[in-house]
Write a protein that holds these residues in place. Structure first.
Motif, PDB file in Angstrom:
ATOM      1  N   ASP A   1     -39.657  53.172  25.125  1.00  0.00           N
ATOM      2  CA  ASP A   1     -39.445  52.603  23.793  1.00  0.00           C
ATOM      3  C   ASP A   1     -38.758  51.249  23.880  1.00  0.00           C
ATOM      4  N   LEU A   2     -37.763  51.163  24.750  1.00  0.00           N
ATOM      5  CA  LEU A   2     -37.013  49.915  24.890  1.00  0.00           C
ATOM      6  C   LEU A   2     -37.897  48.803  25.429  1.00  0.00           C
TER       7      LEU A   2
ATOM      8  N   SER B   1     -40.470  59.985  20.709  1.00  0.00           N
ATOM      9  CA  SER B   1     -39.131  59.741  20.180  1.00  0.00           C
ATOM     10  C   SER B   1     -39.111  58.622  19.150  1.00  0.00           C
TER      11      SER B   1
ATOM     12  N   GLU C   1     -36.672  62.635  28.387  1.00  0.00           N
ATOM     13  CA  GLU C   1     -36.107  61.913  27.255  1.00  0.00           C
ATOM     14  C   GLU C   1     -35.665  60.511  27.668  1.00  0.00           C
ATOM     15  N   LEU C   2     -35.091  60.379  28.873  1.00  0.00           N
ATOM     16  CA  LEU C   2     -34.665  59.073  29.358  1.00  0.00           C
ATOM     17  C   LEU C   2     -35.872  58.170  29.610  1.00  0.00           C
TER      18      LEU C   2
ATOM     19  N   ASN D   1     -38.709  58.381  28.084  1.00  0.00           N
ATOM     20  CA  ASN D   1     -39.215  58.010  26.761  1.00  0.00           C
ATOM     21  C   ASN D   1     -38.396  56.871  26.170  1.00  0.00           C
ATOM     22  N   THR D   2     -37.070  56.963  26.316  1.00  0.00           N
ATOM     23  CA  THR D   2     -36.198  55.927  25.780  1.00  0.00           C
ATOM     24  C   THR D   2     -36.441  54.597  26.478  1.00  0.00           C
TER      25      THR D   2
END
Length: 266
Positions: free
Chosen positions: A100-101, A214, A93-94, A96-97
């Motif tokens: 995205d960023l 995400s 999840e990190l 993925n974040t």
């Protein structure tokens, strides 16, 4: 015997924390001087303290650690395995974040209006989609259940000897989406002879989401906004196809998900 001060320095934990562990029954001093109230520890308790610190680092609560200390080490194996799975999920999840960023930074560097950029990231088109034979599993599930569901799907396909497997995807039937429990069908494109369902062909509003899953909500929002402003209405369950994904060994930043909304002009 080791004094509480030396024990504190050796394990790099505060005296205040050691007193807390004493109150909680997590690590009691081996001896307390009745005159001075000084606490002393046995040498073997250094091992216990290291285990406590290790479990804390893994993310276990003090209550969980106390129970684990009371159990045999072998009895804690399953708890450690589950914790590892949870940490790996958090890591994904990190990642993925972060992906995205990075993508968003690239977009905003080219367009100073961040709110507008969110929707300009997506090219929307209207196409005629051919009927798609699929083999699917439909049930109430959460997004977090996809891994288990797809494993079951591929197990069934293997048992049936299906080899002509193309893209995988998911279809959403509930009018209101709940990430923890929705009417979802996960599926794989297969030949007609192997299919147990078909996604009907016809007019669809389509876009492509690039990057981690995400951010899929942004793509769905972009499609709905486009449909509202161009007088289209939804006529069926939206679905997504994972055209480039981790299964195909693509890095997260190169993942591509095609999104389709069955629709018609109002």
């Amino acid at each position: 015997m080791i004094s509480i001060g030396k024990f504190s320095r050796t394990c790099q934990v505060s005296v205040k924390t050691l007193r807390l562990y004493d109150r909680l029954g997590l690590l009691k001093p081996a001896y307390i001087d009745e005159t001075t109230s000084y606490r002393y520890y046995e040498t073997d308790q250094l091992d216990t303290m290291i285990v406590i610190q290790r479990y804390k680092r893994f993310g276990f609560s003090l209550d969980e650690i106390k129970t684990m200390l009371d159990d045999l080490p072998a009895d804690n194996t399953q708890k450690l395995i589950l914790k590892l799975a949870d940490l790996l999920r958090q890591k994904q999840e990190l990642e993925n974040t972060i992906s995205d960023l990075q993508i968003l930074i690239g977009h905003t560097e080219r367009n100073s209006n961040m709110d507008k950029t969110v929707f300009e990231n997506y090219m929307i088109d209207v196409i005629e989609h051919e009927p798609m034979p699929i083999y699917g599993l439909r049930r109430e599930m959460g997004v977090g259940d996809y891994g288990i569901a797809f494993s079951e799907l591929f197990e069934q396909l293997g048992e049936k000897g299906v080899q002509n497997i193309q893209l995988t995807g998911a279809r959403y039937f509930d009018p209101d989406f709940d990430a923890n429990a929705s009417d979802i069908q996960i599926f794989a494109q297969v030949g007609k002879a192997d299919a147990n369902d078909t996604i009907e062909g016809g007019c669809v509003v389509h876009t492509v989401h690039k990057g981690a899953y995400s951010g899929l909500n942004e793509a769905y929002a972009a499609v709905v906004k486009w449909m509202e402003t161009h007088d289209y209405e939804q006529t069926g369950a939206p679905y997504e196809l994972y055209t480039k994904c981790g299964i195909n060994q693509y890095p997260i930043r190169q993942w591509e998900t095609d999104i389709y909304f069955p629709a018609k002009k109002k």
